[in-house]
Design a protein around this motif. Structure first.
Motif, PDB file in Angstrom:
ATOM      1  N   SER A 164       4.098  -2.932  -5.334  1.00  0.00           N
ATOM      2  CA  SER A 164       2.991  -2.411  -4.524  1.00  0.00           C
ATOM      3  C   SER A 164       2.969  -3.192  -3.214  1.00  0.00           C
ATOM      4  CB  SER A 164       1.654  -2.611  -5.254  1.00  0.00           C
ATOM      5  OG  SER A 164       1.340  -3.994  -5.254  1.00  0.00           O
ATOM      6  N   PRO A 165       2.422  -2.596  -2.151  1.00  0.00           N
ATOM      7  CA  PRO A 165       2.311  -3.348  -0.893  1.00  0.00           C
ATOM      8  C   PRO A 165       1.471  -4.610  -1.070  1.00  0.00           C
ATOM      9  CG  PRO A 165       1.890  -1.002  -0.532  1.00  0.00           C
ATOM     10  CD  PRO A 165       1.980  -1.198  -2.024  1.00  0.00           C
ATOM     11  N   ASP A 186       5.761   1.364  -3.773  1.00  0.00           N
ATOM     12  CA  ASP A 186       4.831   2.481  -3.957  1.00  0.00           C
ATOM     13  C   ASP A 186       3.650   2.389  -2.990  1.00  0.00           C
ATOM     14  OD1 ASP A 186       6.419   3.709  -5.774  1.00  0.00           O
ATOM     15  OD2 ASP A 186       5.007   3.671  -7.430  1.00  0.00           O
ATOM     16  N   GLU A 187       2.670   3.324  -3.170  1.00  0.00           N
ATOM     17  CA  GLU A 187       1.590   3.465  -2.188  1.00  0.00           C
ATOM     18  C   GLU A 187       0.568   2.342  -2.219  1.00  0.00           C
ATOM     19  OE1 GLU A 187       1.590   8.173  -2.813  1.00  0.00           O
ATOM     20  OE2 GLU A 187      -0.398   7.253  -2.661  1.00  0.00           O
ATOM     21  N   ARG A 188       0.110   2.028  -3.464  1.00  0.00           N
ATOM     22  CA  ARG A 188      -1.042   1.120  -3.558  1.00  0.00           C
ATOM     23  C   ARG A 188      -1.301   0.766  -5.011  1.00  0.00           C
ATOM     24  NH1 ARG A 188      -5.432   4.251  -5.429  1.00  0.00           N
ATOM     25  NH2 ARG A 188      -4.862   6.453  -5.437  1.00  0.00           N
ATOM     26  N   ASN A 190      -4.346   0.820  -8.041  1.00  0.00           N
ATOM     27  CA  ASN A 190      -5.653   1.434  -8.319  1.00  0.00           C
ATOM     28  C   ASN A 190      -6.643   0.338  -8.737  1.00  0.00           C
ATOM     29  OD1 ASN A 190      -5.285   0.915 -11.031  1.00  0.00           O
ATOM     30  ND2 ASN A 190      -4.847   3.034 -11.596  1.00  0.00           N
TER      31      ASN A 190
END
Ligand code: URA
Length: 210
Positions: A164-165, A186-188, A190
Motif C-alpha cells: 500500500s502507499p 495498490d490504491e490504499r 481500508n
C-alpha cells in the motif's frame, strides 16, 4: 517505481497476481501461484547478490566459474504468510540460511506483537531479504526489520507481493536504507488495515483458515 520501491510489472507476475486476487481462486491454486510469483520476484530482488568463483572442469578445460555466494544470504520469513514467499525463494536459492520472525497483528490497535524470533548467526555479514506478502500499514514490517537490525543486520531488503502507499511511506520513513520489491502498489488501506483492492488476508487464503 522509485529508488526505494521497485514494482515488478512483468506480464507473468501481473497475470498470476490477477488470479490470486480473484476471491474464487481456491487455496491450493493460490498457494501454487504465490510460489511461482516468488520465483519471479526472487529473480528481481537478487540481481546484485554477492558472487564468488569456483574452479570446475568443463569437458574442454578447467575454468574459474562464477557462482552465487549463497552462504552469505539470509532469507527471513515474517510469519506466517511470509512462508509462502520463502518456499519459492528456497526453490531458487536452496543454500540460503533462513530465519523467522513471528508477529501477529493486534486487530484492535493494528500494532505488531512478537511471539517468535530465530535468525541465522553472523547476520551482519549477510544480505538479509525479509519476506512478507502484504506490506499494509507497515507496522509489522518495520517492527521485523527493527529486530533484524538489533540482531546485527546492516544490508536488508524487503520483498512483498502487494504494497500500500501507506506501507511504503512508513517503511521509507523508518528504514530508508531498506529497498522494497513488490508485484503491485495498490490504491490504499481500508479502515481495517486491509489493502484495497488487495487480495484479502494472505495467510487465510494460503492456508484455508478463517
Ligand atoms: N494482511 C493481509 O493479509 N492482507 C491485507 O490486506 C493486509 C494485511
Amino acid at each position: 517505481m522509485t529508488d526505494h520501491c521497485t514494482v515488478v510489472n512483468h506480464p507473468l507476475v501481473q497475470h498470476k497476481l490477477t488470479i490470486m486476487r480473484d476471491k474464487a481462486t481456491p487455496t491450493a491454486v493460490f498457494r501454487q501461484l504465490l510460489r511461482e510469483i516468488s520465483h519471479l520476484l526472487a529473480y528481481e530482488v537478487t540481481r546484485d547478490l554477492p558472487m564468488t568463483t569456483m574452479t570446475i572442469d568443463t569437458p574442454i578445460q578447467p575454468m574459474e566459474a562464477p557462482t552465487l555466494d549463497g552462504r552469505k544470504l539470509a532469507l527471513v520469513s515474517i510469519l506466517r504468510a511470509g512462508n509462502g514467499l520463502l518456499d519459492g525463494m528456497l526453490d531458487l536459492i536452496p543454500s540460503a540460511r533462513v530465519g523467522f520472525v513471528g508477529l501477529y497483528r493486534d486487530e484492535e490497535t493494528l500494532e505488531p506483537v512478537e511471539y517468535y524470533f530465530k535468525v541465522p548467526a553472523e547476520l551482519d555479514t549477510r544480505v538479509v531479504i525479509a519476506v512478507d506478502p502484504m506490506l499494509a500499514t507497515g507496522n509489522s514490517s518495520v517492527a521485523a526489520i527493527d529486530r533484524l537490525k538489533e540482531a546485527g543486520a546492516t544490508d536488508v531488503r524487503f520483498l512483498c507481493l502487494l504494497a500500500s502507499p501507506e506501507g511504503v511511506a512508513r517503511m521509507k520513513e523508518a528504514h530508508p536504507d531498506v529497498p522494497i520489491t513488490t508485484a503491485a502498489l495498490d490504491e490504499r488501506l481500508n479502515e481495517k488495515g486491509y489493502i484495497v483492492p488487495g487480495l484479502g488476508d494472505a495467510g487465510d487464503r494460503m492456508y484455508g483458515t478463517k
